[in-house]
Scaffold this motif. Structure first.
Motif, PDB file in Angstrom:
ATOM      1  N   SER A 105       0.841  -1.193   0.000  1.00 26.04           N
ATOM      2  CA  SER A 105       0.000   0.000   0.000  1.00 26.04           C
ATOM      3  C   SER A 105       0.879   1.246   0.000  1.00 26.04           C
ATOM      4  CB  SER A 105      -0.897   0.016   1.251  1.00 26.04           C
ATOM      5  OG  SER A 105      -0.095   0.181   2.412  1.00 26.04           O
ATOM      6  N   ARG A 106       0.263   2.382  -0.285  1.00 23.76           N
ATOM      7  CA  ARG A 106       1.007   3.639  -0.236  1.00 23.76           C
ATOM      8  C   ARG A 106       1.484   3.935   1.177  1.00 23.76           C
ATOM      9  NH1 ARG A 106      -0.809   8.105  -4.466  1.00 23.76           N
ATOM     10  NH2 ARG A 106      -0.992   6.753  -6.270  1.00 23.76           N
ATOM     11  N   GLU A 107       0.654   3.610   2.169  1.00 26.90           N
ATOM     12  CA  GLU A 107       1.043   3.836   3.561  1.00 26.90           C
ATOM     13  C   GLU A 107       2.276   3.014   3.921  1.00 26.90           C
ATOM     14  OE1 GLU A 107      -2.153   3.060   2.587  1.00 26.90           O
ATOM     15  OE2 GLU A 107      -2.894   5.122   2.758  1.00 26.90           O
ATOM     16  N   GLU A 108       2.301   1.753   3.480  1.00 31.19           N
ATOM     17  CA  GLU A 108       3.470   0.908   3.753  1.00 31.19           C
ATOM     18  C   GLU A 108       4.693   1.450   3.016  1.00 31.19           C
ATOM     19  OE1 GLU A 108       4.403  -3.785   4.009  1.00 31.19           O
ATOM     20  OE2 GLU A 108       3.674  -3.098   2.046  1.00 31.19           O
ATOM     21  N   ALA A 109       4.515   1.901   1.771  1.00 33.65           N
ATOM     22  CA  ALA A 109       5.622   2.483   1.008  1.00 33.65           C
ATOM     23  C   ALA A 109       6.179   3.703   1.735  1.00 33.65           C
ATOM     24  CB  ALA A 109       5.159   2.862  -0.397  1.00 33.65           C
ATOM     25  N   GLY A 127       6.647   9.422  -4.982  1.00 32.73           N
ATOM     26  CA  GLY A 127       5.619  10.100  -5.766  1.00 32.73           C
ATOM     27  C   GLY A 127       5.237   9.262  -6.969  1.00 32.73           C
ATOM     28  N   GLU A 128       4.376   9.817  -7.776  1.00 32.74           N
ATOM     29  CA  GLU A 128       3.914   9.124  -8.982  1.00 32.74           C
ATOM     30  C   GLU A 128       5.068   8.981  -9.971  1.00 32.74           C
ATOM     31  OE1 GLU A 128       0.919   7.756  -9.558  1.00 32.74           O
ATOM     32  OE2 GLU A 128       0.133   8.431  -7.635  1.00 32.74           O
ATOM     33  N   SER A 129       5.218   7.783 -10.505  1.00 32.44           N
ATOM     34  CA  SER A 129       6.273   7.535 -11.496  1.00 32.44           C
ATOM     35  C   SER A 129       5.697   7.652 -12.899  1.00 32.44           C
ATOM     36  CB  SER A 129       6.852   6.130 -11.296  1.00 32.44           C
ATOM     37  OG  SER A 129       5.904   5.165 -11.709  1.00 32.44           O
ATOM     38  N   PRO A 130       6.557   7.820 -13.905  1.00 34.96           N
ATOM     39  CA  PRO A 130       6.083   7.885 -15.288  1.00 34.96           C
ATOM     40  C   PRO A 130       5.414   6.585 -15.738  1.00 34.96           C
ATOM     41  CG  PRO A 130       8.324   8.725 -15.130  1.00 34.96           C
ATOM     42  CD  PRO A 130       7.980   8.123 -13.802  1.00 34.96           C
ATOM     43  N   TRP A 131       5.702   5.462 -15.080  1.00 34.65           N
ATOM     44  CA  TRP A 131       5.127   4.177 -15.486  1.00 34.65           C
ATOM     45  C   TRP A 131       3.882   3.825 -14.672  1.00 34.65           C
ATOM     46  CZ3 TRP A 131      10.070   4.944 -13.768  1.00 34.65           C
ATOM     47  CH2 TRP A 131      10.360   4.557 -12.469  1.00 34.65           C
ATOM     48  N   GLY A 132       3.399   4.783 -13.839  1.00 30.60           N
ATOM     49  CA  GLY A 132       2.111   4.610 -13.195  1.00 30.60           C
ATOM     50  C   GLY A 132       2.108   4.011 -11.799  1.00 30.60           C
ATOM     51  N   SER A 133       3.247   3.946 -11.149  1.00 31.84           N
ATOM     52  CA  SER A 133       3.279   3.436  -9.777  1.00 31.84           C
ATOM     53  C   SER A 133       3.659   4.564  -8.825  1.00 31.84           C
ATOM     54  CB  SER A 133       4.279   2.283  -9.668  1.00 31.84           C
ATOM     55  OG  SER A 133       5.603   2.768  -9.814  1.00 31.84           O
ATOM     56  N   PHE A 134       3.614   4.280  -7.538  1.00 29.83           N
ATOM     57  CA  PHE A 134       4.076   5.173  -6.482  1.00 29.83           C
ATOM     58  C   PHE A 134       5.497   4.713  -6.200  1.00 29.83           C
ATOM     59  CE2 PHE A 134       3.142   6.817  -2.008  1.00 29.83           C
ATOM     60  CZ  PHE A 134       2.947   8.125  -2.413  1.00 29.83           C
ATOM     61  N   PHE A 135       6.521   5.562  -6.377  1.00 25.52           N
ATOM     62  CA  PHE A 135       7.913   5.106  -6.452  1.00 25.52           C
ATOM     63  C   PHE A 135       8.858   6.079  -5.750  1.00 25.52           C
ATOM     64  CE2 PHE A 135      12.022   4.986  -8.661  1.00 25.52           C
ATOM     65  CZ  PHE A 135      12.295   3.625  -8.684  1.00 25.52           C
ATOM     66  N   ALA A 136       9.919   5.534  -5.147  1.00 22.28           N
ATOM     67  CA  ALA A 136      10.989   6.348  -4.562  1.00 22.28           C
ATOM     68  C   ALA A 136      12.323   5.646  -4.781  1.00 22.28           C
ATOM     69  CB  ALA A 136      10.768   6.557  -3.075  1.00 22.28           C
ATOM     70  N   MET A 137      13.409   6.421  -4.834  1.00 24.84           N
ATOM     71  CA  MET A 137      14.753   5.861  -4.990  1.00 24.84           C
ATOM     72  C   MET A 137      15.683   6.663  -4.080  1.00 24.84           C
ATOM     73  SD  MET A 137      16.824   5.113  -8.544  1.00 24.84           S
ATOM     74  CE  MET A 137      16.287   6.651  -9.256  1.00 24.84           C
ATOM     75  N   PHE A 138      16.516   5.945  -3.296  1.00 23.16           N
ATOM     76  CA  PHE A 138      17.385   6.618  -2.333  1.00 23.16           C
ATOM     77  C   PHE A 138      18.528   5.702  -1.923  1.00 23.16           C
ATOM     78  CE2 PHE A 138      13.891   4.510  -0.286  1.00 23.16           C
ATOM     79  CZ  PHE A 138      14.479   3.776   0.724  1.00 23.16           C
ATOM     80  N   ILE A 144      23.776   1.827   0.922  1.00 25.24           N
ATOM     81  CA  ILE A 144      23.035   0.847   0.123  1.00 25.24           C
ATOM     82  C   ILE A 144      21.897   1.568  -0.588  1.00 25.24           C
ATOM     83  CG2 ILE A 144      21.710  -1.307   0.178  1.00 25.24           C
ATOM     84  CD1 ILE A 144      24.751  -1.512   0.955  1.00 25.24           C
ATOM     85  N   GLU A 145      21.732   1.260  -1.877  1.00 23.84           N
ATOM     86  CA  GLU A 145      20.695   1.907  -2.669  1.00 23.84           C
ATOM     87  C   GLU A 145      19.428   1.062  -2.688  1.00 23.84           C
ATOM     88  OE1 GLU A 145      21.762   4.011  -6.255  1.00 23.84           O
ATOM     89  OE2 GLU A 145      23.851   3.548  -5.863  1.00 23.84           O
ATOM     90  N   TRP A 146      18.281   1.738  -2.572  1.00 24.57           N
ATOM     91  CA  TRP A 146      16.972   1.098  -2.501  1.00 24.57           C
ATOM     92  C   TRP A 146      16.010   1.768  -3.467  1.00 24.57           C
ATOM     93  CZ3 TRP A 146      15.952  -2.754   1.203  1.00 24.57           C
ATOM     94  CH2 TRP A 146      16.921  -2.919   2.185  1.00 24.57           C
ATOM     95  N   THR A 147      15.043   1.005  -3.933  1.00 24.80           N
ATOM     96  CA  THR A 147      13.834   1.571  -4.546  1.00 24.80           C
ATOM     97  C   THR A 147      12.661   0.981  -3.778  1.00 24.80           C
ATOM     98  OG1 THR A 147      13.485  -0.165  -6.217  1.00 24.80           O
ATOM     99  CG2 THR A 147      14.896   1.698  -6.846  1.00 24.80           C
ATOM    100  N   VAL A 148      11.619   1.774  -3.625  1.00 26.90           N
ATOM    101  CA  VAL A 148      10.387   1.309  -3.015  1.00 26.90           C
ATOM    102  C   VAL A 148       9.275   1.672  -3.975  1.00 26.90           C
ATOM    103  CG1 VAL A 148       8.793   1.507  -1.053  1.00 26.90           C
ATOM    104  CG2 VAL A 148      11.278   1.586  -0.670  1.00 26.90           C
ATOM    105  N   LYS A 153      -3.478   1.457  -6.147  1.00 33.15           N
ATOM    106  CA  LYS A 153      -4.029   2.818  -6.189  1.00 33.15           C
ATOM    107  C   LYS A 153      -4.621   3.197  -4.836  1.00 33.15           C
ATOM    108  CE  LYS A 153      -3.002   3.479 -10.439  1.00 33.15           C
ATOM    109  NZ  LYS A 153      -1.867   4.278 -10.748  1.00 33.15           N
ATOM    110  N   ALA A 154      -4.666   2.239  -3.903  1.00 29.83           N
ATOM    111  CA  ALA A 154      -5.259   2.504  -2.575  1.00 29.83           C
ATOM    112  C   ALA A 154      -4.362   3.401  -1.747  1.00 29.83           C
ATOM    113  CB  ALA A 154      -5.482   1.190  -1.849  1.00 29.83           C
TER     114      ALA A 154
END
Length: 154
Positions: A105-109, A127-138, A144-148, A153-154
């Motif tokens: 879920s977005r809350e878990e992300a 935030g919203e990604s160009p491919w339609g998901s909720f995405f972050a990279m850090f 260590i590099e992560w993506t979430v 859509k919930a």
């Protein structure tokens, strides 16, 4: 192209892929941090002193370092070790591989990103990604590099 019914059957028997990270003597600290974000309990922790013997000398300064530590996360396992000094240092700042986390879920992300990125550097805020998901990279505070990502859509 693989037929859909064959692909579904094939996926039932796929191996599990588990990320394995090398650290410069701070694997236990990093994994304690990861456990604070993901929860769960460590699997068996093996230290270098546990393999010391007549044919395997371990210096006192490396005896407590981690030979292997595991943290179950969902159906996967995050695995790590400390690299012995004789093998050279790991340069986390040059590691461009990423560990990808898929949230339910977005809350878990948000919870995972806020936890793992604390003290690190955010490359792409959640935030919203160009491919339609909720995405972050850090990059976390251990380099260590992560993506979430969350596709819900919930």
């Amino acid at each position: 192209m693989i037929a859909p019914e064959r692909n579904a059957l094939y996926n039932l028997h796929m191996p599990t892929i588990n990320p394995y990270i090398n650290f410069n003597g701070n694997a236990e600290e990093a994994f304690t941090f990861y456990r604070s974000v993901f929860g769960g309990e460590f699997g068996k922790i093996t230290r270098f002193k546990d393999i010391a013997g007549p044919h395997s000398h371990v210096g006192e300064h490396e005896a407590e370092k981690i030979l292997r530590i595991t943290l179950p996360i969902g159906n996967t396992m995050l695995i790590a070790n400390d690299v012995p000094e004789a093998m050279g240092r790991v340069n986390e700042q040059e590691n461009r591989s990423k560990i990808a986390v898929t949230a339910e879920s977005r809350e878990e992300a948000e919870r995972i990103v806020n936890g793992l990125s604390a003290g690190g550097e955010v490359e792409m805020p959640l935030g919203e990604s160009p491919w339609g998901s909720f995405f972050a990279m850090f990059r976390d505070k251990y380099g260590i590099e992560w993506t979430v990502e969350c596709t819900s859509k919930a």
